[in-house]
Write a protein that holds these residues in place. Sequence first.
Motif, mmCIF file in Angstrom:
data_model
loop_
_atom_site.group_PDB
_atom_site.id
_atom_site.type_symbol
_atom_site.label_atom_id
_atom_site.label_comp_id
_atom_site.label_asym_id
_atom_site.label_seq_id
_atom_site.Cartn_x
_atom_site.Cartn_y
_atom_site.Cartn_z
ATOM 1 N N LEU A 30 23.418 -45.246 36.957
ATOM 2 C CA LEU A 30 22.147 -45.412 37.669
ATOM 3 C C LEU A 30 21.547 -44.071 38.043
ATOM 4 O O LEU A 30 20.346 -43.857 37.905
ATOM 5 N N SER A 31 22.397 -43.134 38.517
ATOM 6 C CA SER A 31 21.861 -41.844 38.926
ATOM 7 C C SER A 31 21.369 -41.050 37.719
ATOM 8 O O SER A 31 20.390 -40.326 37.812
ATOM 9 N N GLN A 32 22.025 -41.197 36.563
ATOM 10 C CA GLN A 32 21.558 -40.503 35.369
ATOM 11 C C GLN A 32 20.223 -41.074 34.889
ATOM 12 O O GLN A 32 19.384 -40.359 34.374
ATOM 13 N N ALA A 33 20.054 -42.369 35.094
ATOM 14 C CA ALA A 33 18.799 -42.995 34.652
ATOM 15 C C ALA A 33 17.635 -42.554 35.531
ATOM 16 O O ALA A 33 16.495 -42.525 35.070
ATOM 17 N N THR A 34 17.861 -42.199 36.751
ATOM 18 C CA THR A 34 16.781 -41.829 37.668
ATOM 19 C C THR A 34 16.577 -40.322 37.776
ATOM 20 O O THR A 34 15.718 -39.873 38.517
ATOM 21 N N LEU A 35 17.371 -39.538 37.061
ATOM 22 C CA LEU A 35 17.206 -38.088 37.116
ATOM 23 C C LEU A 35 15.922 -37.665 36.411
ATOM 24 O O LEU A 35 15.543 -38.211 35.382
ATOM 25 N N ARG A 36 15.285 -36.674 36.955
ATOM 26 C CA ARG A 36 14.064 -36.150 36.364
ATOM 27 C C ARG A 36 14.220 -34.663 36.169
ATOM 28 O O ARG A 36 14.774 -33.981 37.012
ATOM 29 N N ARG A 37 13.742 -34.143 35.089
ATOM 30 C CA ARG A 37 13.800 -32.715 34.819
ATOM 31 C C ARG A 37 12.561 -32.025 35.360
ATOM 32 O O ARG A 37 11.465 -32.551 35.264
ATOM 33 N N PHE A 38 12.794 -30.825 35.925
ATOM 34 C CA PHE A 38 11.680 -30.017 36.432
ATOM 35 C C PHE A 38 11.619 -28.736 35.625
ATOM 36 O O PHE A 38 12.635 -28.148 35.292
ATOM 37 N N SER A 39 10.404 -28.254 35.412
ATOM 38 C CA SER A 39 10.244 -26.973 34.734
ATOM 39 C C SER A 39 10.376 -25.868 35.774
ATOM 40 O O SER A 39 10.297 -26.095 36.979
ATOM 41 N N TYR A 40 10.531 -24.641 35.270
ATOM 42 C CA TYR A 40 10.676 -23.504 36.151
ATOM 43 C C TYR A 40 9.420 -23.293 36.978
ATOM 44 O O TYR A 40 9.506 -22.992 38.167
ATOM 45 N N SER A 41 8.286 -23.460 36.394
ATOM 46 C CA SER A 41 7.022 -23.272 37.138
ATOM 47 C C SER A 41 6.880 -24.332 38.226
ATOM 48 O O SER A 41 6.415 -24.029 39.330
ATOM 49 N N GLU A 42 7.300 -25.580 37.941
ATOM 50 C CA GLU A 42 7.238 -26.607 38.979
ATOM 51 C C GLU A 42 8.195 -26.264 40.129
ATOM 52 O O GLU A 42 7.893 -26.495 41.302
ATOM 53 N N LEU A 43 9.308 -25.702 39.792
ATOM 54 C CA LEU A 43 10.279 -25.310 40.796
ATOM 55 C C LEU A 43 9.742 -24.172 41.655
ATOM 56 O O LEU A 43 9.876 -24.183 42.878
ATOM 57 N N LEU A 44 9.068 -23.193 41.028
ATOM 58 C CA LEU A 44 8.473 -22.095 41.779
ATOM 59 C C LEU A 44 7.395 -22.606 42.722
ATOM 60 O O LEU A 44 7.304 -22.179 43.874
ATOM 61 N N GLN A 45 6.605 -23.515 42.228
ATOM 62 C CA GLN A 45 5.518 -24.063 43.036
ATOM 63 C C GLN A 45 6.078 -24.872 44.204
ATOM 64 O O GLN A 45 5.611 -24.754 45.337
ATOM 65 N N ALA A 46 7.126 -25.664 43.983
ATOM 66 C CA ALA A 46 7.698 -26.507 45.034
ATOM 67 C C ALA A 46 8.388 -25.663 46.104
ATOM 68 O O ALA A 46 8.412 -26.026 47.282
ATOM 69 N N THR A 47 8.894 -24.513 45.726
ATOM 70 C CA THR A 47 9.607 -23.671 46.695
ATOM 71 C C THR A 47 8.773 -22.513 47.195
ATOM 72 O O THR A 47 9.288 -21.667 47.926
ATOM 73 N N ASP A 48 7.500 -22.463 46.803
ATOM 74 C CA ASP A 48 6.599 -21.387 47.197
ATOM 75 C C ASP A 48 7.194 -20.046 46.813
ATOM 76 O O ASP A 48 7.370 -19.149 47.642
ATOM 77 N N ASN A 49 7.519 -19.945 45.526
ATOM 78 C CA ASN A 49 8.123 -18.739 44.945
ATOM 79 C C ASN A 49 9.446 -18.376 45.639
ATOM 80 O O ASN A 49 9.729 -17.206 45.888
ATOM 81 N N PHE A 50 10.208 -19.370 45.953
ATOM 82 C CA PHE A 50 11.507 -19.187 46.647
ATOM 83 C C PHE A 50 11.334 -18.393 47.936
ATOM 84 O O PHE A 50 12.151 -17.574 48.296
ATOM 85 N N ALA A 51 10.261 -18.681 48.638
ATOM 86 C CA ALA A 51 9.973 -17.958 49.876
ATOM 87 C C ALA A 51 10.931 -18.438 50.975
ATOM 88 O O ALA A 51 11.270 -19.600 51.049
ATOM 89 N N GLU A 52 11.273 -17.450 51.812
ATOM 90 C CA GLU A 52 12.110 -17.787 52.959
ATOM 91 C C GLU A 52 11.213 -18.193 54.110
ATOM 92 O O GLU A 52 10.326 -17.459 54.500
ATOM 93 N N THR A 53 11.426 -19.354 54.621
ATOM 94 C CA THR A 53 10.621 -19.805 55.776
ATOM 95 C C THR A 53 11.443 -19.647 57.028
ATOM 96 O O THR A 53 12.634 -19.923 57.061
ATOM 97 N N THR A 54 10.789 -19.152 58.061
ATOM 98 C CA THR A 54 11.532 -18.923 59.305
ATOM 99 C C THR A 54 11.144 -19.900 60.363
ATOM 100 O O THR A 54 10.224 -20.578 60.405
#
Length: 172
Positions: free
Chosen positions: A148-172
């Motif tokens: 079930l978990s393999q069926a629901t896994l989704r792949r993300f591209s590197y650019s989507e990952l950068l955007q989701a993490t705000d360029n891996f910014a550290e938030t304080t």
Amino acid sequence: MDLAYNRSEGPIPELFGDLTSLEVLNLSKNKISGPIPTSMEKLVYLRELNLSFNKLEGEIPSGGIFTSFIAESFMGNELLCGLPNLQVQPCKVSKPRTEHKSRKKILLIVIVFPLSIALTIAITLPLKSKLIECGKTCTVLSNDSVLLSQATLRRFSYSELLQATDNFAETT
């Protein structure tokens, strides 16, 4: 032989039993300790014995010449024991304890050991069956959940990952 008031210490030597011609022995008022040697029973000519006021201990010999001595011969020796006519404490007779120990061993072997085995079996068998049941159902569930978990896994591209993490910014 009169050795009274000599500050003599230690035990009466066993060799005193070899002084076969001895008629009088006075060892009173010394610091003589230990038991009265049974070898002194061989002193057949001994008429007078004075061992009073020492630190003698143990049983007063009861054979040979010791049957004729009086209580004054031994007084002042708190740890001596013997016959009542010598006015010392009676000697304690030790009872054999082997019978008591063997009963404990039999009780342990006949009752306690089988009960502990039965209790172990009574606890182990239900636990073992539960583990077997859980082992079958748990493996099925874990295999299903992996699928079930393999069926629901989704792949993300590197650019989507950068955007989701705000360029891996550290938030304080």
